[in-house]
Design a protein around this motif. Sequence first.
Motif, PDB file in Angstrom:
ATOM      1  N   GLU A 131       0.840  -1.203   0.000  1.00 38.68           N
ATOM      2  CA  GLU A 131       0.000   0.000   0.000  1.00 38.68           C
ATOM      3  C   GLU A 131       0.875   1.253   0.000  1.00 38.68           C
ATOM      4  N   ILE A 132       1.955   1.230   0.767  1.00 41.12           N
ATOM      5  CA  ILE A 132       2.868   2.373   0.828  1.00 41.12           C
ATOM      6  C   ILE A 132       3.645   2.492  -0.484  1.00 41.12           C
ATOM      7  N   LEU A 135       1.590   4.150  -3.038  1.00 42.47           N
ATOM      8  CA  LEU A 135       1.561   5.587  -2.787  1.00 42.47           C
ATOM      9  C   LEU A 135       2.834   6.245  -3.336  1.00 42.47           C
ATOM     10  N   ARG A 168       0.126   4.299   5.967  1.00 47.71           N
ATOM     11  CA  ARG A 168      -0.104   5.224   4.858  1.00 47.71           C
ATOM     12  C   ARG A 168      -0.062   6.691   5.294  1.00 47.71           C
ATOM     13  N   GLN A 172       2.464   9.440   3.799  1.00 52.82           N
ATOM     14  CA  GLN A 172       2.069  10.688   3.129  1.00 52.82           C
ATOM     15  C   GLN A 172       2.779  11.889   3.744  1.00 52.82           C
TER      16      GLN A 172
END
Length: 194
Positions: A131-132, A135, A168, A172
Amino acid sequence: MGQRLNGYKSVAPIEFLKSKMGREATLNEILLLDYLLDTYKFSPGILNMLVEQVLKLNNHKFSRGFTIKVANEWSEQNITSLIKAEEYAKKEYEKFLQLQKRDNFGEIRELTVKEKEIINRIYYKSSLDEEILDLVISYCMKINDGYIISWFINRSVEFLENHHVENRVDAQALLHTFHQKYVLNFGRETYVNS
């Protein structure tokens, strides 16, 4: 078990690799197959399916580092049957196919072979969660007009890894810091003559 799965069991891994590559196996490839059989104790059928998966994900290359990374994942998933191997391989390949096309500011385009190699290397080399990594890839593409640039994505991933990011939200925030510190100031550094 279907006839197709039985096909994996009925061929020796070296012969399977040769048939998939369309040529004789190199000494390094033979040694890699021996290492996989000895280290992971996969059955020949499962090893054949792993070989096929590696070739699909790695632009038809049977390279040591990438192959061992995939073998480690299969071992961690406790893959002990062809059915389980097939299910896991399918799931991973579907993820891979989702990376084939990316949103370039509303425009869909196919990634180049080089970009696919860069993404594969990042996913299999990095300790960050998928997921990271998704991103980071999206961030890098936005900064680089929709393209994957190896040195840029590597620096971004290293920055997050060095800060031991685990979720996450933190990722960010750290990408924002990375952007402020390195991207906005790129080319504006002042150097003192010594």
